[in-house]
Every structure is written in structure tokens, then in C-alpha cells.
Design a protein around this motif. Structure first.
Motif, mmCIF file in Angstrom:
data_model
loop_
_atom_site.group_PDB
_atom_site.id
_atom_site.type_symbol
_atom_site.label_atom_id
_atom_site.label_comp_id
_atom_site.label_asym_id
_atom_site.label_seq_id
_atom_site.Cartn_x
_atom_site.Cartn_y
_atom_site.Cartn_z
ATOM 1 N N ARG A 90 0.901 -1.286 0.141
ATOM 2 C CA ARG A 90 0.003 0.069 -0.029
ATOM 3 C C ARG A 90 0.932 1.241 -0.045
ATOM 4 N N SER A 91 1.828 1.351 0.772
ATOM 5 C CA SER A 91 2.794 2.384 1.040
ATOM 6 C C SER A 91 3.645 2.497 -0.402
ATOM 7 N N LYS A 92 3.849 1.422 -0.823
ATOM 8 C CA LYS A 92 4.962 1.474 -2.057
ATOM 9 C C LYS A 92 4.159 1.896 -3.325
ATOM 10 N N TYR A 93 3.045 1.455 -3.509
ATOM 11 C CA TYR A 93 2.155 1.699 -4.811
ATOM 12 C C TYR A 93 1.245 2.565 -4.853
ATOM 13 N N PHE A 94 0.703 2.915 -3.600
ATOM 14 C CA PHE A 94 -0.569 3.849 -3.505
ATOM 15 C C PHE A 94 -0.569 4.847 -2.664
ATOM 16 N N VAL A 95 0.589 5.772 -2.675
ATOM 17 C CA VAL A 95 0.715 6.787 -1.621
ATOM 18 C C VAL A 95 -0.409 7.606 -1.677
ATOM 19 N N ASN A 96 -0.666 8.081 -2.723
ATOM 20 C CA ASN A 96 -1.914 9.161 -2.727
ATOM 21 C C ASN A 96 -3.104 8.720 -3.108
ATOM 22 N N GLU A 97 -3.273 7.306 -2.836
ATOM 23 C CA GLU A 97 -4.511 6.838 -3.291
ATOM 24 C C GLU A 97 -5.301 6.610 -1.805
ATOM 25 N N LYS A 98 -6.784 6.843 -2.146
ATOM 26 C CA LYS A 98 -7.683 6.756 -1.087
ATOM 27 C C LYS A 98 -8.244 5.428 -1.204
ATOM 28 N N PHE A 99 -8.302 4.748 0.272
ATOM 29 C CA PHE A 99 -8.760 3.399 0.340
ATOM 30 C C PHE A 99 -9.877 3.497 1.390
ATOM 31 N N GLU A 100 -10.798 2.650 1.154
ATOM 32 C CA GLU A 100 -11.927 2.601 1.995
ATOM 33 C C GLU A 100 -11.825 1.660 2.908
ATOM 34 N N THR A 101 -10.991 0.437 3.077
ATOM 35 C CA THR A 101 -10.783 -0.326 4.055
ATOM 36 C C THR A 101 -9.166 -0.231 4.586
ATOM 37 N N LYS A 102 -8.992 -1.212 5.218
ATOM 38 C CA LYS A 102 -7.913 -1.465 5.924
ATOM 39 C C LYS A 102 -7.332 -2.977 5.493
ATOM 40 N N THR A 103 -8.000 -3.547 4.397
ATOM 41 C CA THR A 103 -7.607 -4.735 4.406
ATOM 42 C C THR A 103 -6.714 -5.105 3.312
ATOM 43 N N ASP A 104 -6.261 -6.099 3.168
ATOM 44 C CA ASP A 104 -5.202 -6.839 2.293
ATOM 45 C C ASP A 104 -6.076 -7.184 0.994
ATOM 46 N N THR A 105 -7.447 -7.460 0.969
ATOM 47 C CA THR A 105 -8.352 -7.586 -0.059
ATOM 48 C C THR A 105 -8.223 -6.421 -0.890
ATOM 49 N N GLU A 106 -8.332 -5.316 -0.437
ATOM 50 C CA GLU A 106 -8.511 -4.190 -1.294
ATOM 51 C C GLU A 106 -6.993 -3.829 -1.847
ATOM 52 N N VAL A 107 -6.008 -3.967 -1.144
ATOM 53 C CA VAL A 107 -4.840 -3.634 -1.812
ATOM 54 C C VAL A 107 -4.451 -4.603 -2.985
ATOM 55 N N LEU A 108 -5.049 -6.018 -2.720
ATOM 56 C CA LEU A 108 -4.616 -6.856 -3.869
ATOM 57 C C LEU A 108 -5.475 -6.488 -5.085
ATOM 58 N N PHE A 109 -6.903 -5.838 -4.826
ATOM 59 C CA PHE A 109 -7.869 -5.475 -5.853
ATOM 60 C C PHE A 109 -7.124 -4.298 -6.457
ATOM 61 N N LYS A 110 -6.495 -3.348 -5.812
ATOM 62 C CA LYS A 110 -5.846 -2.177 -6.528
ATOM 63 C C LYS A 110 -4.638 -2.659 -7.228
ATOM 64 N N LEU A 111 -3.920 -3.332 -6.645
ATOM 65 C CA LEU A 111 -2.755 -4.105 -7.330
ATOM 66 C C LEU A 111 -2.952 -4.494 -8.725
ATOM 67 N N LEU A 112 -4.018 -5.639 -8.813
ATOM 68 C CA LEU A 112 -4.558 -6.341 -10.045
ATOM 69 C C LEU A 112 -4.981 -5.294 -10.973
ATOM 70 N N THR A 113 -5.887 -4.411 -10.547
ATOM 71 C CA THR A 113 -6.462 -3.345 -11.451
ATOM 72 C C THR A 113 -5.501 -2.618 -12.091
ATOM 73 N N ASN A 114 -4.467 -2.046 -11.234
ATOM 74 C CA ASN A 114 -3.578 -0.972 -11.641
ATOM 75 C C ASN A 114 -2.464 -1.440 -12.440
#
Length: 172
Positions: A90-114
Motif C-alpha cells: 500500500r505504501s509503495k504503490y498507492f501513496v496518494n490513493e484513497k482506500f475504503e478499508t484497511k484490508t489486504d483484499t483492497e490492496v490486492l484488488f488495486k494491485l491487480l486493477t492498476n
């Protein structure tokens, strides 16, 4: 997410109702894997019916925001496991990204979609993943290299069936 189930069938499949009934029955069985929250979605995509669901055992992010399947109009993610380094990613790839949760699932979703699968080797953890690209009519099923988290699937003349439990794909 700690239990998932789903299928993709042609809209004209003669056993559509029977398949959906089995799906609903086995989705309820997943409550033993994830008693905190359960959800399912059904999407009609061109000539395909995509039905998927999950049952969650809330370990990370106990808020209601985390009680959901991560999907949008292009992608669907079903995930069972734990990404140990999700905060680092999350810190490495999404510094300025807003997250709705604190889950690993959302990080994974953003990694795969981006990044598609370009960052998948950076995941540390145990997991099984089903990632569906709706616009491309592609489904990806993958597990971590240790194979700790189960992933069962079958493709037959009626469609593609998958689950984190053995009983659904082999009962259609």
C-alpha cells in the motif's frame, strides 16, 4: 475473505435454475468458514451469467466498510488468504490513493486493477485468488507457491465453476 464460490455459464444453459440452486445451497455452507459476513452478486455480461459469493471471517478491518466483494464494471476479485505485506505494498504503490478499508483484499484488488499481474511476485502470504476480467472474458485462478489455501475448479460443457471448498465444483 475466507471462503468463496462462483460460476460462469452461458445464458442459454438449460440447467441454469438447478445450478443457481446448488450455488445458493453451497454459499450458505461457507458460513462455517466466514461467519461474520456473507454476500453474493449475479452479473449478466453479454451472453454469460456470472454468479459469485463469499463468506468473511473478519480479522483485518472489523468495520462494515470491509464487508464487501471487491469488484467494479471491469473486474471481480475473490480472495481467500492473507497478504502479510499488504501495508508495505500500500505504501509503495498507492501513496496518494484513497482506500475504503484497511484490508489486504483492497490492496490486492488495486494491485491487480492498476498493474495487472506485474506485481504478483511481490505478494508475501498464503492465498488463493480468482480474478475475472469482465471486458476481456478472462478468468484467472492462482494460488501462492505453497498451495496452503485451497482452490477447486472445473470446466465442463455448461461453464466454469470454482470454490475454496471442494464440494461445489464437483457437484454440478
Amino acid at each position: 475473505m475466507f471462503g468463496f464460490i462462483g460460476y460462469i455459464i452461458n445464458h442459454d444453459t438449460k440447467r441454469e435454475k438447478q445450478i443457481e440452486e446448488k450455488f445458493n445451497f453451497y454459499l450458505k455452507q461457507l458460513n462455517n468458514r466466514g461467519p461474520d459476513y456473507s454476500e453474493s452478486k449475479k452479473i449478466i455480461d453479454n451472453d454469460k451469467i456470472i454468479n459469485f459469493g463469499f463468506a468473511r471471517l473478519a480479522i483485518q478491518d472489523l468495520s462494515n466498510n470491509a464487508n464487501k466483494i471487491f469488484f467494479n464494471d471491469k473486474y471481480i476479485l475473490l480472495f481467500n488468504g492473507e497478504i502479510y505485506n499488504h501495508n508495505e505494498l500500500r505504501s509503495k504503490y498507492f501513496v496518494n490513493e484513497k482506500f475504503e478499508t484497511k484490508t489486504d483484499t483492497e490492496v490486492l484488488f488495486k494491485l491487480l486493477t492498476n498493474y495487472d499481474f506485474k506485481k504478483i511476485t511481490e505478494l508475501r502470504g498464503i492465498f488463493s485468488i480468482v480474478f475475472i476480467k469482465l471486458g476481456e472474458n478472462k478468468i484467472y485462478c492462482l494460488k501462492d507457491f505453497t498451495g496452503t489455501k485451497p482452490l477447486y475448479y472445473i470446466q465442463n460443457s455448461e461453464g466454469f465453476f470454482f470454490s475454496s471448498e471442494a464440494w461445489f465444483p464437483y457437484s454440478v
